[in-house]
Design an enzyme around this catalytic site. Structure first.
Site, mmCIF file in Angstrom:
data_model
loop_
_atom_site.group_PDB
_atom_site.id
_atom_site.type_symbol
_atom_site.label_atom_id
_atom_site.label_comp_id
_atom_site.label_asym_id
_atom_site.label_seq_id
_atom_site.Cartn_x
_atom_site.Cartn_y
_atom_site.Cartn_z
ATOM 1 N N ASP A 61 0.830 -1.008 0.075
ATOM 2 C CA ASP A 61 0.034 0.131 -0.016
ATOM 3 C C ASP A 61 0.857 1.344 0.058
ATOM 4 O O ASP A 61 0.575 2.309 -0.795
ATOM 5 C CB ASP A 61 -0.854 -0.079 1.336
ATOM 6 C CG ASP A 61 -1.754 1.244 1.348
ATOM 7 O OD1 ASP A 61 -2.430 1.602 0.336
ATOM 8 O OD2 ASP A 61 -1.495 1.871 2.369
ATOM 9 N N GLU A 127 -2.153 -5.395 -3.493
ATOM 10 C CA GLU A 127 -1.162 -4.681 -2.618
ATOM 11 C C GLU A 127 -0.232 -5.485 -2.100
ATOM 12 O O GLU A 127 1.137 -5.388 -2.197
ATOM 13 C CB GLU A 127 -2.034 -3.856 -1.587
ATOM 14 C CG GLU A 127 -2.760 -2.627 -2.217
ATOM 15 C CD GLU A 127 -3.481 -1.978 -0.875
ATOM 16 O OE1 GLU A 127 -3.974 -0.969 -1.052
ATOM 17 O OE2 GLU A 127 -3.974 -2.848 0.147
#
Length: 256
Positions: A61, A127
């Site tokens: 992320d 992610e």
């Protein structure tokens, strides 16, 4: 196939995905296997560390946000901070990453228990994959893959930056132009944590086309409509290719 029922992914499958989709040869394949492992099926090492993708998701992320921020900063030199922040948010939002994950075929490799049926798993795994790529190849290579393999190939960047597409309306408009009918059927099932998941099934002229699951009916409808619309687009593209091939064969036949 219900992807959520998948219990394992072979090293061969993962290596093939990394080569074909991301264009890389992994140094440490095990870290990519971890990226595809949901916490519902996680085991623990001898020292008690959990073997799942949650830490990689956290790392990915941060890396994804940094790369996208840098890309937008250079691509739009006249845009102010607020506009750049809004554009980045649209690219890295959960709904968009979920769609991107499915488009890449990444979801076929997710290792997860059948009862953990949440659309967010797709984006979370995406992610985690970025996190694994960063640890395996470093920031420079990860940035190159995100921009040249993902942003420019798998993402319809212009559409994303303009706003979310209403696929349900898009599908209905397409059907009306082609004198066809669209119907959505919804029903709820109990989730393991006490919540309800809504299943939306999309029918075109009474024929089942696609289905999707989400915690909200509207989101389930939109996701089912998106899947149906993508199928129709693929069929249209394949039809055009077949017509082009037929045309070429006819030309060859005339000159032979």
């Amino acid at each position: 196939m219900n992807i959520f029922a998948k219990k394992n992914s072979s090293e061969k499958e993962i290596a093939k995905f990394l080569k074909n989709i991301l264009g890389i040869k992994p140094k440490n394949l095990d870290i990519y296997k971890m990226a595809f492992t949901h916490s519902s099926v996680a085991s623990r090492s001898a020292v008690g560390n959990a073997y799942n993708n949650e830490r990689l998701e956290y790392l990915g992320d941060a890396v994804l946000n940094a790369v996208v921020a840098d890309y937008l900063y250079k691509k739009f030199p006249l845009r102010l901070e607020g506009a750049l922040t809004e554009m980045r948010s649209k690219i890295v939002c959960r709904d968009h990453l979920n769609r991107l994950s499915r488009k890449m075929g990444l979801t076929e490799l997710i290792i997860v228990e059948p009862h953990c049926q949440s659309n967010s798993i797709h984006g979370n795994t995406f992610e985690a994959l970025i996190g694994a790529l960063y640890l395996d190849k470093g920031y420079k290579k990860t940035k190159d893959v995100i921009i040249n393999k993902l942003l420019l190939i798998f993402m319809d960047l212009e559409s994303v930056l303009q706003g979310e597409t209403n696929y349900k309306s898009k599908l209905i408009n397409w059907a009306q132009k082609n004198n066809m009918s669209v119907r959505f059927e919804n029903h709820a099932v109990d989730h393991s944590k006490g919540k309800k998941i809504f299943i939306s099934q999309c029918y075109l002229n009474g024929k089942f086309i696609a289905e999707a699951e989400e915690f909200k009916i509207k989101k389930a409808d939109q996701l089912a409509a998106e899947k149906a619309y993508e199928q129709l687009q693929k069929k249209s593209e394949n039809g055009k290719k077949d017509n082009e091939k037929g045309s070429i064969k006819e030309k060859i036949a005339k000159h032979s």
